[in-house]
Design a protein around this motif. Structure first.
Motif, PDB file in Angstrom:
ATOM      1  N   ALA A 135      23.068  47.685  33.604  1.00 26.34           N
ATOM      2  CA  ALA A 135      21.788  46.838  34.442  1.00 26.34           C
ATOM      3  C   ALA A 135      21.458  47.572  35.497  1.00 26.34           C
ATOM      4  O   ALA A 135      20.484  47.646  36.131  1.00 26.34           O
ATOM      5  N   VAL A 136      22.337  48.542  35.900  1.00 24.98           N
ATOM      6  CA  VAL A 136      22.336  49.424  36.896  1.00 24.98           C
ATOM      7  C   VAL A 136      22.248  50.810  36.479  1.00 24.98           C
ATOM      8  O   VAL A 136      23.270  51.194  35.905  1.00 24.98           O
ATOM      9  N   PRO A 137      21.228  51.813  36.200  1.00 25.52           N
ATOM     10  CA  PRO A 137      21.346  53.017  35.498  1.00 25.52           C
ATOM     11  C   PRO A 137      21.783  54.314  36.090  1.00 25.52           C
ATOM     12  O   PRO A 137      22.159  55.112  35.527  1.00 25.52           O
ATOM     13  N   ASP A 138      22.094  53.990  37.482  1.00 25.24           N
ATOM     14  CA  ASP A 138      22.554  55.278  38.083  1.00 25.24           C
ATOM     15  C   ASP A 138      24.069  54.898  38.524  1.00 25.24           C
ATOM     16  O   ASP A 138      24.480  53.745  38.761  1.00 25.24           O
ATOM     17  N   TRP A 139      24.801  56.026  39.104  1.00 25.14           N
ATOM     18  CA  TRP A 139      26.092  55.897  39.479  1.00 25.14           C
ATOM     19  C   TRP A 139      26.317  57.342  40.220  1.00 25.14           C
ATOM     20  O   TRP A 139      25.918  58.330  39.911  1.00 25.14           O
ATOM     21  N   PRO A 140      27.063  57.281  41.440  1.00 28.96           N
ATOM     22  CA  PRO A 140      27.528  56.097  41.961  1.00 28.96           C
ATOM     23  C   PRO A 140      26.546  55.205  43.084  1.00 28.96           C
ATOM     24  O   PRO A 140      27.148  54.298  43.466  1.00 28.96           O
ATOM     25  N   ASN A 141      25.415  55.817  43.000  1.00 32.40           N
ATOM     26  CA  ASN A 141      24.457  54.951  43.812  1.00 32.40           C
ATOM     27  C   ASN A 141      24.105  53.426  42.741  1.00 32.40           C
ATOM     28  O   ASN A 141      24.199  53.923  41.744  1.00 32.40           O
ATOM     29  N   THR A 142      23.462  52.795  43.520  1.00 28.79           N
ATOM     30  CA  THR A 142      23.056  51.471  42.859  1.00 28.79           C
ATOM     31  C   THR A 142      21.237  51.519  43.393  1.00 28.79           C
ATOM     32  O   THR A 142      20.987  51.472  44.484  1.00 28.79           O
TER      33      THR A 142
END
Lengths: 337, 431, 310, 256
Positions: free
Chosen positions: A43-50
């Protein structure tokens, strides 16, 4: 012994903190399970950012009022960060208050494990890889087991460690409880395999995983009942063991019911069972409340069983004192007297 | 020890690396059963790839009239974008059972009963159209929305309509692709000899064959579905609020038809309607697998009898028989290699009508459609007309009477001794 | 000593078992991770796929025309005549089973109208032609508002096939000295029309094929009604002639040709247009054609006897 | 409704087509007899459990029927028209096209066991038994209940390159095979193993030999050659003559 009496090496704050950490980890596992159940992992495609925001600065209105799977995934990340920080806090407390060197080792190990787990979760998102998701799902309960262990190690009963009377078959109990803990973990691994089967796997792979999961469930159940029975008959005098083993039995019964329910809400009532359980005349709603929560509860209770088994195994090692003579010999002696 | 487990698992993971996106595979049972040469298998895969793309990048060919936007929404890996729009819907909701290519062989297929539907025949059980017709969009939407009670197929009622529409489009896409594959395989099997070229890129005749002779009729059938809907005549439809007497009479008439020799329901659904009649038949999906197993068995006997022939034969005959044995052995080996991956064929068991579980829906019109056009792909035959203007076995009024009887069955106390089946001679068989 | 030995042995076995299980679990997870995939049979190879796709894309000449023609402009007219090829059959009389004094003409039951062919010219009456999906609609073909009379006399619908647009009103009359009921299948309309009376009916929804109209009291009575969203339809007259004016030009059109006795699926009628090779017939009786602006396309449609199901 | 009329009309059209495509009335025929070389395996007996009527009738497994002098019944022999091509139809066949093809459910067996149909023909499925049947013709996507002593008609509109199965799901032991082609140059061997196809346009044609138990009858020796791997042979039909293939021997091992 009254609680007020000072106990060598006991630190109220360390123990409380450790208990809080274990208690915070369990819902994290539950929500993690929910992420998989609702397929919200991506559901959130990036990491560590949202979505480009720093994890903690992501607008809370968007989080709470946004789509369900974003809510779950971002919530999972927030709670995970909290658990990470609790682990750091516990490590600080251990470094300050503990004089057992190996406890410090465990504190560091716990921190390493929680960081590894975070990275695994992140990689799962970045690489969008189901096998990583499975590994992430297996490491979570392992970390939970470590937090439970730390709560046990810092507890009053552990430090006091007095059991005046020797127990018949203490060795058997110790070994069996260890086996139960190991089996409980293996069962979780198998559960993760069942849940994270790749989309293009062969049907017989899944069938094999399911059969193995069921087989191990039977073995684990027998072991837990066996352990509980032995503890009830041989180690009644240790209330901690007695309670824990009874709790384990209760959890296993609950888990079996949840497992059967999971099967029904995912795969419908099996044909062979339709004589006893009438098939639903209305289809289960995919992603509905019932299905989602039954499945996730099955996952979470699995972790709870692991936690209880670990606590039981550790206490059994610590609290039981082996009788000086083997049981058979003592019986013979008794008969002679 | 746990650390060791992690290390091992990580090693296993590193060993296989990042997995490639799953490709579409051919229907190998059909390919092997039809003995299609390897170069033609590759040619078929290429043609299908050109026409339909990959599971990650599907193509809505203009001739298919499919909606590219919907396909894009349904295809590819699972993720959600910022505004929460879901992607990879098919892999999120369907692939675990129905498989990447819609072959009904997803990972969980083997533990399910009935097996998940294989879309590739373009045959769907629960629909409002005549037996031979494709389902309408509405039929597929209804199945998604309501699920199939009594099976593992859940209801997707919680999905927003645009997501359901995208999934319906994708199911049609997989069906059309599968039907196309079957035609290409039939063609390769019957028309081509090893070494024959089969390449649309350089042969206009093959282009015409693929696009017009094969895709044309498939699309005509799909596009014409909405004109093939069976609409019972208004006059025949029983009103909702019938007096009890009227309903009772209708149920009684339905019961007579059920046990009579015209509708013949009793033969399969059994004298008790528990689905205990004819139980040893197959539906088309399981029959294909069953035939494959049987033919593989037969190969053993054939090789044995060829070997007996060889013992008696001489000269050219012997060389020829030897070659035949080599060919038969090769086919047997190819077949044998597939056996372990097949879902074991299961018999089509008639529905137990006393459970009150109606897979295709329980509204009267749903049951009407089941009886009128049968359940395509299964042994359940049609009792209504085979097409518009054709002569049906039963009149619409009679079908409604059976609907009434079937609806009354779950409420007939099953604990009581079952009613004696009506003797065939007591039921009028005349027109 | 012996006891100790036994214990360690048991312990070894326990660890052995758990170790074995654990190995199995790990290898299983590895297995499901990569080697359990279905990887049988060939997979499309990218280079070849591209070559084929390029060809298929260029080969659909009609498709690219269609892309350009979506912006087609202007209007055209299509007209023509349906001619029966062969010896037209004679229609048997209606099977009048009751009220013979009203339902016959001079004691004779009128002939059935399943296939009405004018003797001599062999023109086919009552063939329905309509445009399946109009991308744009000319003002002249906008839904109509005039009322249409639909009368019945001698237990016959006087208009055997009627085309209407949605919203148009129909006055269903009964000129017989007996009651009729008019059941328009698919519309939900089924009303008793008293002798000498009339009942209005408003077309609610369009249909892909004409609906049957019957009278339950006199079951032999049959007519057909085609409700459409636009006025792009025609019913051939006694000369077999039809005309649809002002259809969109410069884009591919698909007309459905329909006859109550058509043998094609959905009662489609498959004819031939030998003089117009650009007109393509499908086996469902659909005609694909593209017209130039201001063109008046005149077609002579020859219908073989086997195109009818009789 | 009016068969005579229809026949005449169809005939007229066929004549017209014929006149347009072919000028010379050069037609030939082919005939032969198919026999089994050796003793084929006995087909497994049918398991008949349903309907006393059927049990009493004792239907037999017709997958391999060998008659007198080893004659092999129910072999499909037909001219193979490659995909996308057409063949001239002799006007003699026009009248036959209008005739329905009858398939009878009789004594819990299909009669005939091997059915031939042309696209456009009507398949008239009868049930002469006192019990109900259903007839499932997969190639036509047709599966309808046929009550006792009644019939159902279906227009043959789709075909295939090979014969396909006809089944009754109420009595799954009942089987028959149907070949649907869009030309009339098809035959099945009768009780005496013979077949004949008449009025074929002269020239070289490919003929297909197929049997339900043997599939493609491959490597079967014919005059001047043998059938290929797909049971086909190219044969020359001469105008005004009948190509007599004589006895064609199919090895028993091919029937499995």
């Amino acid at each position: 012994m009254p609680a007020s009496e000072p106990l060598a090496g006991y630190s109220t704050w360390t123990h409380r903190w450790a208990v809080v950490l274990a208690c915070a980890t369990f819902p994290l596992l539950w929500i993690g399970g929910l992420v998989t159940t609702t397929d919200a992992g991506m559901a959130v495609p990036d990491w560590p950012n949202t979505y480009g925001y720093n994890l903690f600065l992501y607008p809370w209105q968007t989080w709470l009022l946004g789509p369900w799977d974003l809510f779950i995934e971002h919530g999972h990340r927030l709670l995970a960060s909290t658990v990470g920080m609790l682990t750091i806090g516990l490590l600080v407390l251990i470094l300050r208050n503990e004089n057992r060197r190996w406890m410090k080792g465990i504190g560091f190990a716990a921190l390493a494990l929680v960081i590894l787990q975070g990275v695994l979760g992140g990689m799962r998102v970045l690489l969008d890889e189901r096998t990583l998701a499975m590994l992430h799902g297996c490491t979570g309960p392992a970390f939970f087991a470590v937090t439970v262990a730390m709560a046990v190690f810092t507890s009053r009963s552990w430090l006091r460690a007095t059991d005046s009377s020797p127990t018949d078959g203490a060795g058997i109990i110790r070994r069996l409880t260890l086996v139960v803990a190991v089996l409980a973990y293996l069962q979780l691994v198998l559960g993760a395999v069942v849940r994270h089967v790749p989309v293009d796997a062969q049907p017989d792979t899944f069938m094999l995983a399911v059969r193995f999961h069921l087989f191990l469930a039977a073995i684990l159940t027998l072991h837990i009942i066996g352990v509980a029975w032995i503890i009830q008959t041989r180690a009644r005098q240790v209330p901690r063991l007695r309670n824990l083993s009874l709790a384990l039995v209760g959890l296993v019964v609950l888990q079996i019911v949840l497992g059967a329910s999971t099967w029904i809400v995912k795969f419908a009532v099996p044909t062979w069972a339709s004589h006893w359980i009438s098939p639903q005349s209305v289809a289960v709603i995919q992603g509905g409340w019932t299905q989602t929560h039954i499945v996730t509860a099955h996952v979470a209770v699995g972790s709870l069983i692991l936690g209880a088994a670990v606590a039981l195994a550790l206490y059994a090692q610590r609290l039981l004192i082996e009788s000086p003579l083997p049981l058979v010999v003592r019986r013979e002696l008794g008969a002679a007297i | 020890m746990r650390a060791l487990a992690l290390v091992t698992a990580t090693a296993a993971l590193v060993g296989c690396g990042k997995s490639d996106p799953p490709p579409f595979r051919l229907n190998m049972t059909n390919v092997v059963a039809k003995q299609i040469a390897p170069e033609h298998q590759q040619a078929i895969a290429n043609i299908l790839g050109a026409m339909f793309g990959t599971p990650d990048e599907p193509i809505a060919l203009k001739e298919t009239g499919l909606d590219q936007k919907k396909l894009d929404m349904a295809a590819g890996p699972v993720w959600s974008d910022k505004v929460g729009a879901k992607h990879g819907l098919y892999r999120r909701h369907c692939v675990h059972c129905h498989g990447i290519s819609g072959d009904g062989r997803g990972p969980t297929a083997a533990v399910l009963n009935p097996y998940p539907r294989d879309y590739r025949m373009g045959v769907f059980k629960f629909k409002s159209t005549y037996t031979a017709a494709e389902p309408t969009n509405l039929d597929l939407t209804k199945t998604l929305h309501e699920g199939i009670p009594g099976t593992a197929m859940p209801s997707f009622a919680l999905l927003p309509p645009d997501e359901v529409a995208a999934l319906v489009e994708y199911v049609k896409y997989l069906s059309i692709r599968g039907q196309m594959e079957r035609l290409l395989e039939d063609h390769a099997s019957v028309e081509l000899n090893a070494g024959d070229k089969f390449d649309p890129a350089n042969d206009p005749a093959v282009q015409k064959l693929v696009m017009q002779d094969m895709l044309g009729p498939i699309m005509e059938s799909w596009n014409g579905a909405k004109e093939q809907v069976i609409n019972p005549e208004d006059a025949s439809i029983p009103p909702d609020n019938r007096p009890a007497k009227e309903l009772e009479a209708s149920v009684k008439a339905g019961r007579e038809l059920f046990y009579g020799t015209r509708a013949n329901c009793v033969k399969c659904h059994g004298p008790t309607a528990l689905g205990d009649g004819q139980q040893d038949d197959y539906d088309v999906w399981n029959k294909a697998i069953n035939d494959f197993f049987k033919a593989t068995d037969d190969k053993i006997g054939q090789i044995a009898s060829l070997k007996t022939d060889l013992a008696k034969a001489q000269g050219d005959d012997a060389t020829q028989i030897r070659q035949q044995i080599v060919d038969a052995q090769k086919e047997f080996n190819e077949r044998h290699a597939l056996l372990s991956s097949l879902l074991l064929p299961r018999n089509a068991i008639p529905r137990n009508l006393r459970e009150g579980v109606f897979r295709g829906g329980r509204r009267p019109i749903d049951v009407f459609w089941r009886i009128s056009s049968g359940i395509p792909g299964t042994p359940m035959p049609a009792s209504g007309p085979a097409g518009e203007g054709a002569q049906g076995t039963l009149t619409q009024k009679e079908i409604w009477q059976i609907v009434d009887y079937v609806h009354s069955l779950p409420f007939e106390p099953a604990s009581l001794p079952q009613k004696r089946p009506i003797n065939a001679s007591e039921v009028s068989t005349g027109e | 000593m012996e006891y100790r030995w036994r214990l360690t042995n048991k312990m070894k076995r326990l660890f052995g078992i758990s170790g074995f299980l654990w190995m199995l679990a790990v290898s299983l997870s590895g297995l499901s991770g990569c080697s359990g995939r279905a990887d049988m049979g060939p997979v499309a190879d990218a280079a070849n796929v591209k070559a084929i796709r390029d060809v298929l894309a260029t080969s659909k000449g009609a498709g690219s025309e269609q892309a350009a023609a979506a912006t087609g402009t202007g209007w055209a007219t299509i007209k023509g005549q349906f001619v029966f090829d062969g010896d037209p059959p004679t229609m048997p009389p209606y099977n009048v089973t009751k009220e013979a004094e009203i339902c016959t003409i001079n004691g004779q039951a009128p002939p059935q109208e399943m296939l009405v062919v004018t003797p001599g010219s062999k023109a086919i009456k009552n063939v329905v032609v309509f445009l399946r999906d109009a991308s744009r609609v000319n003002d002249s073909a906008k839904p109509k508002t005039d009322r249409v009379e639909f009368d019945q006399k001698h237990c016959l619908f006087l208009t055997h096939v009627v085309g209407l647009t949605v919203g148009q009103a129909l006055d269903i009359k009964n000129s017989d000295n007996t009651g009729h009921n008019t059941n328009i299948l698919g519309s939900g309309f089924n009303q008793l029309i008293p002798a000498g009376g009339a009942i209005p009916y408003k077309v609610q929804k369009d249909a892909q094929v004409p609906n049957k109209v019957t009278c339950s009291i006199h079951p032999w009575m049959t007519a057909y009604m085609l409700p459409r969203k636009d006025g792009y339809f025609a019913v051939s007259d006694a000369d077999g002639k039809f005309e649809i004016a002002n259809v969109p030009a410069g884009e591919p059109l698909e007309f459905q040709v329909w006859h109550e006795s058509g043998a094609a699926p959905g009662n489609g009628l498959v004819g031939t247009t030998p003089d117009a090779p650009d007109v393509k017939w499908s086996n469902r009786g659909r005609v694909a054609v593209t017209l130039k602006p201001d063109d008046v396309k005149e077609l002579k449609v020859v219908v073989p006897a086997k195109a009818f199901r009789l | 409704m009016n068969n005579t009329f229809k026949a005449i009309a169809v005939g007229a059209i066929c004549v017209a087509t014929f006149a347009a495509t072919s000028n010379a009335a050069d037609w030939g025929s082919i005939k032969g007899r198919i026999v089994v070389d050796g003793t084929p395996a006995k087909p497994a007996p049918l398991v008949v459990t349903k309907d006393q009527f059927c049990i009493d009738k004792m239907p037999v497994n017709n997958s391999i029927v060998v008659g007198k002098d080893n004659a092999l019944e129910n072999v499909f022999v037909y001219l193979r028209v490659p995909a996308g091509q057409k063949i001239d139809i002799n006007p003699e066949y026009a009248s036959k096209e209008a005739e329905p093809v009858t398939l009878d459910n009789n004594g819990c067996e299909f009669h005939p066991h091997a059915v031939l149909a042309r696209i456009g023909q009507t398949l008239d499925i009868k049930n002469s038994d006192p019990v109900g049947h259903n007839t499932n013709v997969n190639v036509l996507s047709f599966n309808q209940v046929i009550p006792s002593n009644s019939d159902a008609k279906v227009k043959v509109s789709t075909g295939g390159a090979l014969p396909t199965e006809i089944a009754c799901n109420i009595h799954p032991f009942m089987k028959a095979w149907i070949l649907v082609q869009d030309h009339p140059y098809t035959a099945t061997t009768g009780e005496d193993g013979t077949f004949e196809i008449k009025d074929i346009p002269a020239g070289k044609h490919e003929f297909q030999f197929w049997h339900e138990a043997g599939g493609y009858l491959k490597n079967v020796k014919l005059k001047g050659g043998a059938t290929d791997k797909k049971g086909r042979a190219e044969l020359n039909i001469e105008a005004g003559k009948t190509l007599d293939l004589g006895d064609i021997k199919v090895p028993a091992s091919a029937l499995k």
